[in-house]
Design a protein around this motif. Structure first.
Motif, PDB file in Angstrom:
ATOM      1  N   GLY A  10       0.806  -1.259  -0.165  1.00 49.73           N
ATOM      2  CA  GLY A  10       0.062  -0.185   0.252  1.00 49.73           C
ATOM      3  C   GLY A  10       0.670   1.268  -0.205  1.00 49.73           C
ATOM      4  O   GLY A  10       1.659   1.589  -0.812  1.00 49.73           O
ATOM      5  N   ARG A  11       0.590   2.240   0.760  1.00 51.71           N
ATOM      6  CA  ARG A  11       0.892   3.475   1.022  1.00 51.71           C
ATOM      7  C   ARG A  11       2.372   3.756   1.158  1.00 51.71           C
ATOM      8  O   ARG A  11       3.202   4.713   0.575  1.00 51.71           O
ATOM      9  N   GLY A  12       3.136   2.742   2.016  1.00 53.78           N
ATOM     10  CA  GLY A  12       4.562   2.779   2.021  1.00 53.78           C
ATOM     11  C   GLY A  12       5.399   3.881   2.782  1.00 53.78           C
ATOM     12  O   GLY A  12       6.289   4.147   2.549  1.00 53.78           O
ATOM     13  N   SER A  13       4.684   4.219   3.893  1.00 51.78           N
ATOM     14  CA  SER A  13       5.337   5.157   4.656  1.00 51.78           C
ATOM     15  C   SER A  13       6.259   4.761   5.632  1.00 51.78           C
ATOM     16  O   SER A  13       7.366   5.140   5.846  1.00 51.78           O
ATOM     17  N   ASN A  14       6.287   3.342   5.774  1.00 51.67           N
ATOM     18  CA  ASN A  14       7.435   2.765   6.548  1.00 51.67           C
ATOM     19  C   ASN A  14       8.640   2.340   5.536  1.00 51.67           C
ATOM     20  O   ASN A  14       9.623   2.489   5.788  1.00 51.67           O
ATOM     21  N   ALA A  88       6.471  -4.267   5.194  1.00 51.28           N
ATOM     22  CA  ALA A  88       6.204  -2.988   5.320  1.00 51.28           C
ATOM     23  C   ALA A  88       4.931  -2.783   4.706  1.00 51.28           C
ATOM     24  O   ALA A  88       4.419  -2.237   3.825  1.00 51.28           O
ATOM     25  N   GLY A  89       3.755  -2.989   5.643  1.00 48.04           N
ATOM     26  CA  GLY A  89       2.274  -2.944   5.101  1.00 48.04           C
ATOM     27  C   GLY A  89       2.016  -3.852   4.241  1.00 48.04           C
ATOM     28  O   GLY A  89       1.185  -3.700   3.293  1.00 48.04           O
ATOM     29  N   MET A  91       0.239  -7.056   3.103  1.00 42.60           N
ATOM     30  CA  MET A  91      -0.807  -7.813   3.631  1.00 42.60           C
ATOM     31  C   MET A  91      -1.093  -9.107   3.304  1.00 42.60           C
ATOM     32  O   MET A  91      -2.506  -9.553   3.369  1.00 42.60           O
ATOM     33  N   ILE A 109       6.498  -5.112  10.826  1.00 40.17           N
ATOM     34  CA  ILE A 109       6.178  -3.907  11.781  1.00 40.17           C
ATOM     35  C   ILE A 109       4.698  -4.112  11.841  1.00 40.17           C
ATOM     36  O   ILE A 109       3.879  -4.329  10.947  1.00 40.17           O
ATOM     37  N   HIS A 110       4.116  -4.218  13.111  1.00 31.05           N
ATOM     38  CA  HIS A 110       2.654  -4.263  13.448  1.00 31.05           C
ATOM     39  C   HIS A 110       2.443  -3.267  14.352  1.00 31.05           C
ATOM     40  O   HIS A 110       2.968  -2.923  15.267  1.00 31.05           O
ATOM     41  N   PRO A 111       0.900  -2.756  13.971  1.00 29.04           N
ATOM     42  CA  PRO A 111       0.622  -1.507  14.783  1.00 29.04           C
ATOM     43  C   PRO A 111      -0.001  -2.081  16.055  1.00 29.04           C
ATOM     44  O   PRO A 111      -1.196  -1.352  16.337  1.00 29.04           O
ATOM     45  N   GLY A 119      -2.960  -9.546  13.627  1.00 31.36           N
ATOM     46  CA  GLY A 119      -3.679  -9.462  12.602  1.00 31.36           C
ATOM     47  C   GLY A 119      -4.274  -8.395  12.123  1.00 31.36           C
ATOM     48  O   GLY A 119      -3.721  -7.395  12.190  1.00 31.36           O
ATOM     49  N   GLN A 123      -5.280  -1.221  15.338  1.00 28.33           N
ATOM     50  CA  GLN A 123      -5.849  -0.133  16.172  1.00 28.33           C
ATOM     51  C   GLN A 123      -7.230  -0.003  16.417  1.00 28.33           C
ATOM     52  O   GLN A 123      -7.453   0.303  17.749  1.00 28.33           O
ATOM     53  N   LEU A 172       1.546   5.173  14.095  1.00 29.60           N
ATOM     54  CA  LEU A 172       2.489   5.448  12.857  1.00 29.60           C
ATOM     55  C   LEU A 172       3.977   6.011  13.130  1.00 29.60           C
ATOM     56  O   LEU A 172       5.047   5.728  12.522  1.00 29.60           O
ATOM     57  N   GLU A 175       6.093   4.068  14.661  1.00 27.46           N
ATOM     58  CA  GLU A 175       6.616   2.930  13.769  1.00 27.46           C
ATOM     59  C   GLU A 175       7.856   3.670  12.996  1.00 27.46           C
ATOM     60  O   GLU A 175       8.825   2.751  12.708  1.00 27.46           O
TER      61      GLU A 175
END
Ligand code: GAR
Length: 208
Positions: A10-14, A88-89, A91, A109-111, A119, A123, A172, A175
């Motif tokens: 996805g987004r890829g901020s990590n 990194a995200g 899924m 990395i898990h939130p 899973g 959040q 985040l 993270e």
């Protein structure tokens, strides 16, 4: 140097935070050689191309089974002589033979503060449970879901007026602190896995 592959969906901020921390020199002697996505329009692929990193979409529907998909993925990882794989995200759950092949060389990395809220939608799970503290976890990936040896964690306070979005945003931020730190420790050879326990910095456990 440590050759890194990042798997994204996805987004890829990590991904971005690892890229930035390599470019800034916080993480030395490492390079991201390839970014692989299972989603063709993942923004993470654009972030990679933007930094001239090879960015590859592997279409799951073009590979009959998970085994076939992962065989193809392993081919790519070998081509790039990958030492460390960062989820990194990403899924998708990785298969057992893939995980065994890269034992203690795959990080996720898990939130949430594992082992709570494994899973999807960690959040949201934390908010609905009513915990007062949550956070994020970097761990090595083992054959279970979000169950591998924990490398680093950071707590984040849950506020009474938090929404999934506001809590996710504060988690985040953390993270983006602990993932680069965990990668730095790995690259510097400062992580030692003893069963479930990951020792950082000090190689020997204190003896009484
Ligand atoms: C991050 O919050 C990460 O912890 C989470 O997805 C987000 C990806 O954001 N991962 C999971 O929930 C894994 N089960 P990003 O694409 O911006 O890095």
């Amino acid at each position: 140097t440590c050759n890194i592959a990042v798997l994204v969906s996805g987004r890829g901020s990590n991904l971005q935070s690892i890229i930035d921390n390599i470019e800034s020199g916080y993480i030395r002697n490492a390079s991201i050689n390839v970014v692989v996505s299972d989603v063709h329009d993942a923004y993470a692929l654009e972030r990679a191309r933007d930094r001239a990193i090879d960015a590859i979409f592997i279409n799951p529907s073009e590979h009959g089974s998970k085994k076939d998909y992962e065989k193809y993925l392993i081919g790519i990882l070998e081509e790039y002589s990958i030492d460390l794989i960062l989820l990194a995200g990403y899924m998708r759950l990785l298969g057992n033979s893939f995980i065994r092949r890269y034992k203690n060389r795959i990080m996720n990395i898990h939130p949430s503060l594992l082992p709570s809220f494994k899973g999807l939608d960690a959040q949201k799970q934390a908010l609905e449970y009513g915990v007062k503290v949550s956070g994020c976890t970097v761990h090595f990936v083992d054959e279970g879901m979000d169950s591998g040896p924990i490398i680093l964690q950071q707590s984040v306070r849950v506020l009474e007026n938090d929404t999934v979005e506001s809590l996710s945003e504060r988690i985040l931020e953390q993270e983006h602190v602990i993932y680069p730190e965990a990668v730095k420790l790995f690259v510097e050879g400062k992580l030692k896995v003893q069963g479930r326990i990951v020792l950082t910095r000090n190689y020997e456990r204190p003896v009484k």
